[in-house]
Design a protein around this motif. Structure first.
Motif, PDB file in Angstrom:
ATOM      1  N   LEU B  27       0.813  -1.211   0.000  1.00 44.42           N
ATOM      2  CA  LEU B  27       0.000   0.000   0.000  1.00 44.42           C
ATOM      3  C   LEU B  27       0.849   1.263   0.000  1.00 44.42           C
ATOM      4  O   LEU B  27       0.433   2.288  -0.529  1.00 44.42           O
ATOM      5  CB  LEU B  27      -0.924  -0.004   1.222  1.00 44.42           C
ATOM      6  CG  LEU B  27      -2.232  -0.763   1.049  1.00 44.42           C
ATOM      7  CD1 LEU B  27      -2.965  -0.848   2.362  1.00 44.42           C
ATOM      8  CD2 LEU B  27      -3.095  -0.058   0.045  1.00 44.42           C
ATOM      9  N   ILE B  28       2.047   1.202   0.591  1.00 41.56           N
ATOM     10  CA  ILE B  28       2.877   2.406   0.645  1.00 41.56           C
ATOM     11  C   ILE B  28       3.435   2.720  -0.750  1.00 41.56           C
ATOM     12  O   ILE B  28       3.533   3.888  -1.143  1.00 41.56           O
ATOM     13  CB  ILE B  28       3.989   2.218   1.690  1.00 41.56           C
ATOM     14  CG1 ILE B  28       3.336   2.052   3.057  1.00 41.56           C
ATOM     15  CG2 ILE B  28       4.902   3.407   1.733  1.00 41.56           C
ATOM     16  CD1 ILE B  28       4.299   1.781   4.149  1.00 41.56           C
ATOM     17  N   THR B  29       3.763   1.694  -1.541  1.00 41.69           N
ATOM     18  CA  THR B  29       4.184   1.981  -2.914  1.00 41.69           C
ATOM     19  C   THR B  29       3.019   2.504  -3.743  1.00 41.69           C
ATOM     20  O   THR B  29       3.228   3.265  -4.687  1.00 41.69           O
ATOM     21  CB  THR B  29       4.771   0.733  -3.561  1.00 41.69           C
ATOM     22  OG1 THR B  29       3.871  -0.339  -3.372  1.00 41.69           O
ATOM     23  CG2 THR B  29       6.091   0.376  -2.962  1.00 41.69           C
ATOM     24  N   LEU B  84      -4.218   0.024   9.326  1.00 47.27           N
ATOM     25  CA  LEU B  84      -4.432  -1.299   8.720  1.00 47.27           C
ATOM     26  C   LEU B  84      -3.370  -2.274   9.188  1.00 47.27           C
ATOM     27  O   LEU B  84      -3.659  -3.433   9.509  1.00 47.27           O
ATOM     28  CB  LEU B  84      -4.401  -1.166   7.200  1.00 47.27           C
ATOM     29  CG  LEU B  84      -4.747  -2.422   6.405  1.00 47.27           C
ATOM     30  CD1 LEU B  84      -6.243  -2.623   6.429  1.00 47.27           C
ATOM     31  CD2 LEU B  84      -4.265  -2.307   4.986  1.00 47.27           C
ATOM     32  N   PHE B  85      -2.114  -1.805   9.256  1.00 44.83           N
ATOM     33  CA  PHE B  85      -1.031  -2.674   9.704  1.00 44.83           C
ATOM     34  C   PHE B  85      -1.238  -3.081  11.147  1.00 44.83           C
ATOM     35  O   PHE B  85      -0.973  -4.222  11.534  1.00 44.83           O
ATOM     36  CB  PHE B  85       0.306  -1.962   9.524  1.00 44.83           C
ATOM     37  CG  PHE B  85       1.470  -2.782   9.977  1.00 44.83           C
ATOM     38  CD1 PHE B  85       1.928  -3.821   9.200  1.00 44.83           C
ATOM     39  CD2 PHE B  85       2.108  -2.510  11.171  1.00 44.83           C
ATOM     40  CE1 PHE B  85       2.994  -4.581   9.607  1.00 44.83           C
ATOM     41  CE2 PHE B  85       3.174  -3.270  11.587  1.00 44.83           C
ATOM     42  CZ  PHE B  85       3.623  -4.308  10.803  1.00 44.83           C
ATOM     43  N   ASP B  92      -0.762  -5.381   2.599  1.00 42.44           N
ATOM     44  CA  ASP B  92      -0.993  -5.918   1.255  1.00 42.44           C
ATOM     45  C   ASP B  92      -2.346  -5.429   0.741  1.00 42.44           C
ATOM     46  O   ASP B  92      -3.370  -5.621   1.389  1.00 42.44           O
ATOM     47  CB  ASP B  92      -0.964  -7.447   1.331  1.00 42.44           C
ATOM     48  CG  ASP B  92      -0.865  -8.062  -0.046  1.00 42.44           C
ATOM     49  OD1 ASP B  92      -1.323  -7.422  -0.998  1.00 42.44           O
ATOM     50  OD2 ASP B  92      -0.340  -9.178  -0.154  1.00 42.44           O
ATOM     51  N   ALA B  93      -2.309  -4.796  -0.441  1.00 44.92           N
ATOM     52  CA  ALA B  93      -3.548  -4.229  -0.963  1.00 44.92           C
ATOM     53  C   ALA B  93      -4.541  -5.315  -1.350  1.00 44.92           C
ATOM     54  O   ALA B  93      -5.750  -5.122  -1.241  1.00 44.92           O
ATOM     55  CB  ALA B  93      -3.242  -3.357  -2.177  1.00 44.92           C
ATOM     56  N   ASP B  94      -4.058  -6.476  -1.804  1.00 47.86           N
ATOM     57  CA  ASP B  94      -4.975  -7.529  -2.239  1.00 47.86           C
ATOM     58  C   ASP B  94      -5.575  -8.278  -1.061  1.00 47.86           C
ATOM     59  O   ASP B  94      -6.717  -8.712  -1.113  1.00 47.86           O
ATOM     60  CB  ASP B  94      -4.230  -8.530  -3.128  1.00 47.86           C
ATOM     61  CG  ASP B  94      -4.253  -8.083  -4.552  1.00 47.86           C
ATOM     62  OD1 ASP B  94      -4.832  -7.000  -4.801  1.00 47.86           O
ATOM     63  OD2 ASP B  94      -3.693  -8.766  -5.411  1.00 47.86           O
ATOM     64  N   ALA B  95      -4.776  -8.433   0.013  1.00 44.42           N
ATOM     65  CA  ALA B  95      -5.262  -9.227   1.144  1.00 44.42           C
ATOM     66  C   ALA B  95      -6.189  -8.423   2.039  1.00 44.42           C
ATOM     67  O   ALA B  95      -6.881  -9.011   2.864  1.00 44.42           O
ATOM     68  CB  ALA B  95      -4.081  -9.749   1.957  1.00 44.42           C
TER      69      ALA B  95
END
Lengths: 184, 102
Positions: B27-29, B84-85, B92-95
């Motif tokens: 997500l940070i990228t 979120l973390f 992870d954007a997908d998870a």
């Protein structure tokens, strides 16, 4: 002369931007972002927007990248190369980006292909500052209120649930300040 | 200087940012790719300001405003990512399929 300078800075920015989105090490991507933003700042300088170039370096390289590095540290980002930095739909993403570049590029060339930027002597921070505090003073004030709201929102988001003890709150409060105070 | 040069550079930077937003997992990228896209917009604003030269410094002022907005955006975005973390243990954007705290 300015065209040559602009081309060099633009090429640096594009190469660094490609590394930002493709680098397998996340921390390296954040550091390539510094190079990309510096290249864009050089482009601003070649376009005689020296004030914007300096603000770009101050805010982006000085604050935003540092904030990103802090966030990488706080989320325990691995420093070794990752096997899967991209999702499974990265070919689809590449196709979307290429088609978008084609459409936007064709539109830009058709609309502004023959226009030239007339050479100016030099940009001045005085002209920009005068206009900010004369013509654009209302948007400027609205923007400062928005920045304050974003700051309060970031602090409110960083608060933990209220069952923590006051002594713990104190140590977390300093953490909150250090992570959200960097943003302006 | 031809006006087309900065405009094409902005198009390339914007599309690199679009690729990063769509393809990256962390997500940070994703937030870093947003910054690239905002920079492309700034480049357009400054180029049109130099081309139009209306004496009001409209493009440069708006570019400074956009830089300020980017600072506010990344501050809030990183606060959400850290939240979120804290709740899920990954960025992870997908998870991240649900946003409730687990």
């Amino acid at each position: 002369m300015t065209t040559a300078l602009f081309s060099i800075a633009g090429a640096v920015a594009v190469v660094a931007a490609v590394f930002v989105v493709t680098s397998r090490r996340i921390v390296h991507a954040a550091l390539w972002l510094v190079v990309a933003l510096g290249g864009v700042a050089g482009c601003f300088g070649a376009l005689h927007a020296e004030f914007v170039a300096l603000v770009q370096i101050l805010v982006y390289v000085g604050a935003i990248v540092v904030l990103v590095l802090f966030a990488l540290m706080l989320t325990k980002a691995p420093t070794n190369p990752l096997p899967n930095v991209t999702t499974g739909r990265s070919p689809f993403a590449a196709v979307v980006a290429a088609v978008l570049a084609l459409i936007l590029g064709a539109g830009v060339v058709l609309a502004f292909g023959n226009e030239k930027i007339r050479p100016v002597t030099a940009g001045s921070a005085q002209a920009v500052g005068t206009q900010v505090f004369k013509t654009w003073v209302l948007p400027f004030e609205v923007l400062s209120v928005l920045l304050l709201a974003a700051l309060i929102g970031a602090i409110a988001l960083s608060q933990r649930p209220s069952q923590t003890l006051p002594s713990q709150k104190l140590s977390e409060g300093s953490d909150t300040v250090s992570s959200s105070g960097k943003e302006d | 200087m031809p006006l087309i040069l900065p405009l094409l550079l902005a198009v390339v930077l914007f599309c690199i940012g679009v690729y990063g937003v769509l393809a990256r997992r962390n997500l940070i990228t994703l937030l870093m790719s947003f910054e690239l896209m905002l920079n492309a917009v700034n480049l357009n604003l400054v180029a049109f300001d130099a081309w139009h030269a209306d004496g009001l410094a409209t493009g440069q002022t708006l570019a400074v405003f956009v830089i300020t907005l980017a600072a506010a955006e990344i501050g809030l975005g990183l606060a959400i990512v850290l939240l979120l973390f804290r709740g899920h243990g990954h960025v992870d954007a997908d998870a991240a399929r649900d946003l409730v705290e687990s």
